[in-house]
Write a protein that holds these residues in place. Structure first.
Motif, PDB file in Angstrom:
ATOM      1  N   ASP A  97      37.380  61.322  34.714  1.00 29.12           N
ATOM      2  CA  ASP A  97      37.060  61.977  35.971  1.00 29.12           C
ATOM      3  C   ASP A  97      38.272  62.760  36.485  1.00 29.12           C
ATOM      4  O   ASP A  97      39.397  62.254  36.490  1.00 29.12           O
ATOM      5  CB  ASP A  97      36.669  60.919  37.009  1.00 29.12           C
ATOM      6  CG  ASP A  97      36.413  61.518  38.375  1.00 29.12           C
ATOM      7  OD1 ASP A  97      35.660  62.497  38.467  1.00 29.12           O
ATOM      8  OD2 ASP A  97      36.985  61.008  39.362  1.00 29.12           O
ATOM      9  N   VAL A 113      29.982  60.887  37.899  1.00 23.85           N
ATOM     10  CA  VAL A 113      28.791  60.907  38.753  1.00 23.85           C
ATOM     11  C   VAL A 113      28.002  59.610  38.574  1.00 23.85           C
ATOM     12  O   VAL A 113      26.791  59.594  38.402  1.00 23.85           O
ATOM     13  CB  VAL A 113      27.911  62.152  38.477  1.00 23.85           C
ATOM     14  CG1 VAL A 113      28.605  63.418  38.987  1.00 23.85           C
ATOM     15  CG2 VAL A 113      27.592  62.297  36.992  1.00 23.85           C
ATOM     16  N   THR A 133      24.348  68.005  34.582  1.00 21.76           N
ATOM     17  CA  THR A 133      24.311  66.784  35.386  1.00 21.76           C
ATOM     18  C   THR A 133      23.473  65.672  34.785  1.00 21.76           C
ATOM     19  O   THR A 133      23.509  64.546  35.289  1.00 21.76           O
ATOM     20  CB  THR A 133      23.758  67.104  36.786  1.00 21.76           C
ATOM     21  OG1 THR A 133      22.444  67.682  36.638  1.00 21.76           O
ATOM     22  CG2 THR A 133      24.662  68.079  37.531  1.00 21.76           C
ATOM     23  N   SER A 136      22.039  62.433  36.836  1.00 21.32           N
ATOM     24  CA  SER A 136      22.609  62.213  38.172  1.00 21.32           C
ATOM     25  C   SER A 136      21.811  63.093  39.134  1.00 21.32           C
ATOM     26  O   SER A 136      20.757  62.682  39.619  1.00 21.32           O
ATOM     27  CB  SER A 136      24.114  62.513  38.179  1.00 21.32           C
ATOM     28  OG  SER A 136      24.412  63.817  37.698  1.00 21.32           O
ATOM     29  N   CYS A 142      16.939  62.613  41.656  1.00 19.21           N
ATOM     30  CA  CYS A 142      18.165  62.030  41.096  1.00 19.21           C
ATOM     31  C   CYS A 142      17.750  60.868  40.227  1.00 19.21           C
ATOM     32  O   CYS A 142      16.627  60.363  40.326  1.00 19.21           O
ATOM     33  CB  CYS A 142      19.141  61.582  42.195  1.00 19.21           C
ATOM     34  SG  CYS A 142      18.707  60.047  43.040  1.00 19.21           S
ATOM     35  N   SER A 156      28.412  60.467  44.366  1.00 20.06           N
ATOM     36  CA  SER A 156      28.316  61.395  43.229  1.00 20.06           C
ATOM     37  C   SER A 156      27.555  62.652  43.611  1.00 20.06           C
ATOM     38  O   SER A 156      27.974  63.782  43.309  1.00 20.06           O
ATOM     39  CB  SER A 156      27.622  60.696  42.054  1.00 20.06           C
ATOM     40  OG  SER A 156      28.390  59.612  41.580  1.00 20.06           O
ATOM     41  N   LEU A 157      26.421  62.476  44.275  1.00 19.72           N
ATOM     42  CA  LEU A 157      25.624  63.628  44.669  1.00 19.72           C
ATOM     43  C   LEU A 157      26.372  64.497  45.680  1.00 19.72           C
ATOM     44  O   LEU A 157      26.259  65.734  45.652  1.00 19.72           O
ATOM     45  CB  LEU A 157      24.291  63.167  45.248  1.00 19.72           C
ATOM     46  CG  LEU A 157      23.336  62.482  44.271  1.00 19.72           C
ATOM     47  CD1 LEU A 157      22.087  62.011  45.009  1.00 19.72           C
ATOM     48  CD2 LEU A 157      22.962  63.395  43.112  1.00 19.72           C
ATOM     49  N   ARG A 159      29.578  64.967  45.801  1.00 15.90           N
ATOM     50  CA  ARG A 159      30.562  65.755  45.047  1.00 15.90           C
ATOM     51  C   ARG A 159      29.886  66.962  44.396  1.00 15.90           C
ATOM     52  O   ARG A 159      30.416  68.083  44.410  1.00 15.90           O
ATOM     53  CB  ARG A 159      31.221  64.901  43.961  1.00 15.90           C
ATOM     54  CG  ARG A 159      32.099  63.788  44.477  1.00 15.90           C
ATOM     55  CD  ARG A 159      32.747  63.048  43.329  1.00 15.90           C
ATOM     56  NE  ARG A 159      33.752  63.876  42.669  1.00 15.90           N
ATOM     57  CZ  ARG A 159      34.294  63.584  41.493  1.00 15.90           C
ATOM     58  NH1 ARG A 159      33.922  62.498  40.830  1.00 15.90           N
ATOM     59  NH2 ARG A 159      35.202  64.379  40.973  1.00 15.90           N
ATOM     60  N   LEU A 160      28.725  66.733  43.809  1.00 19.92           N
ATOM     61  CA  LEU A 160      28.006  67.841  43.180  1.00 19.92           C
ATOM     62  C   LEU A 160      27.542  68.858  44.224  1.00 19.92           C
ATOM     63  O   LEU A 160      27.594  70.068  43.989  1.00 19.92           O
ATOM     64  CB  LEU A 160      26.813  67.298  42.390  1.00 19.92           C
ATOM     65  CG  LEU A 160      27.181  66.483  41.143  1.00 19.92           C
ATOM     66  CD1 LEU A 160      25.984  65.697  40.640  1.00 19.92           C
ATOM     67  CD2 LEU A 160      27.739  67.379  40.038  1.00 19.92           C
TER      68      LEU A 160
END
Length: 257
Positions: A97, A113, A133, A136, A142, A156-157, A159-160
């Motif tokens: 990461d 993620v 992705t 994720s 998701c 995680s979501l 960050r995306l």
């Protein structure tokens, strides 16, 4: 002028997607996830391409089952998460990461993620405006939380979601129409979602993939990214809850849908 990478959406198994990334200048090709070897080999043969790299997002069989045959056939090198190396096929390059690596002359950023699994990673290629992705962030959904927590998946979501909104999201399954059926139950007053539901129905009638999608479209319509939305919160009776709590409730409802 540098030639852009070519990205091919490749249906595999019954509802999986893999993705071929090809550099026309160098002739090199990479694959993101390997659900099966046959469909990948057929696509490569049709285009006259070899296979130099296989990028793995997570360890589930329907993302790695084709690795051994493809490695044997093409001599492809395998890249995956160091944290997941103990249950992935043998890695030639282990990544972490926040790390970056060069793929066919372009920088790839590695993002943890976790949520669907612990150790799941996404691959973001800024120059291609693309993020891979898998399970994720998905089209209108998701991944189910098989190993991680709702808090992990929400992080995680988030960050995306912070990537540039024009980023194209390449996710791992054709679940979009089923996801749409659920999304309208938690976000019924969203006109952008209603438009997308109609677009999805038309696409599936023609057998057209609904993957990839744009991050902006996901931000506008995907309830799993919209835990802060006041209308969704009001609909759920969670106006004062933390975003992660709202996300957890949405995920629980989807699990029972």
């Amino acid at each position: 002028m540098t030639m852009p990478l070519e990205i091919i959406t490749l249906p595999c198994l019954s509802d999986n997607y893999a993705f071929l990334i090809h550099n026309p200048a160098s002739g090199e090709t990479a694959l993101v996830d390997a659900p099966e070897a046959g469909a990948v080999r057929a696509a490569l043969s049709e285009r006259g391409w070899g296979l130099d790299w296989i990028l793995l997002t997570h360890h589930h069989w329907d993302h790695v089952d084709g690795v051994a045959e493809l490695r044997e056939a093409y001599g492809a090198k395998v890249i995956g998460a160091e944290a997941d190396a103990h249950r992935l096929p043998r890695l030639d390059k282990a990544v972490k990461d926040g790390g970056t690596f060069s793929l066919m002359g372009e920088e790839v950023q590695v993002m943890d993620v976790s949520g669907h699994t612990v150790g799941h990673i996404a691959f973001y290629i800024p120059a291609a405006e693309a993020v891979f992705t898998a399970d994720s962030l998905m089209a209108l959904g998701c991944g189910r939380l098989f190993e991680g927590t709702a808090q992990q998946m929400w992080a995680s979501l988030s960050r995306l979601a912070a990537l540039p909104p024009h980023t194209v999201v390449y996710s791992g399954h054709e679940y979009t129409q089923a996801n749409a059926g659920f999304a309208v139950t938690v976000d019924p007053g969203n006109p952008a979602l209603q438009d997308r539901v109609r677009d999805i129905a038309r696409a599936r009638e023609k057998g057209t993939p609904t993957v990839p999608s744009s991050l902006q479209l996901e931000l506008d319509t995907n309830p799993f990214l919209r835990a802060a939305d006041s209308a969704i919160r009001a609909h759920l009776g969670m106006e004062d809850a933390e975003d992660a709590e709202v996300f957890a409730e949405i995920r629980k409802r989807k699990d029972n849908f």
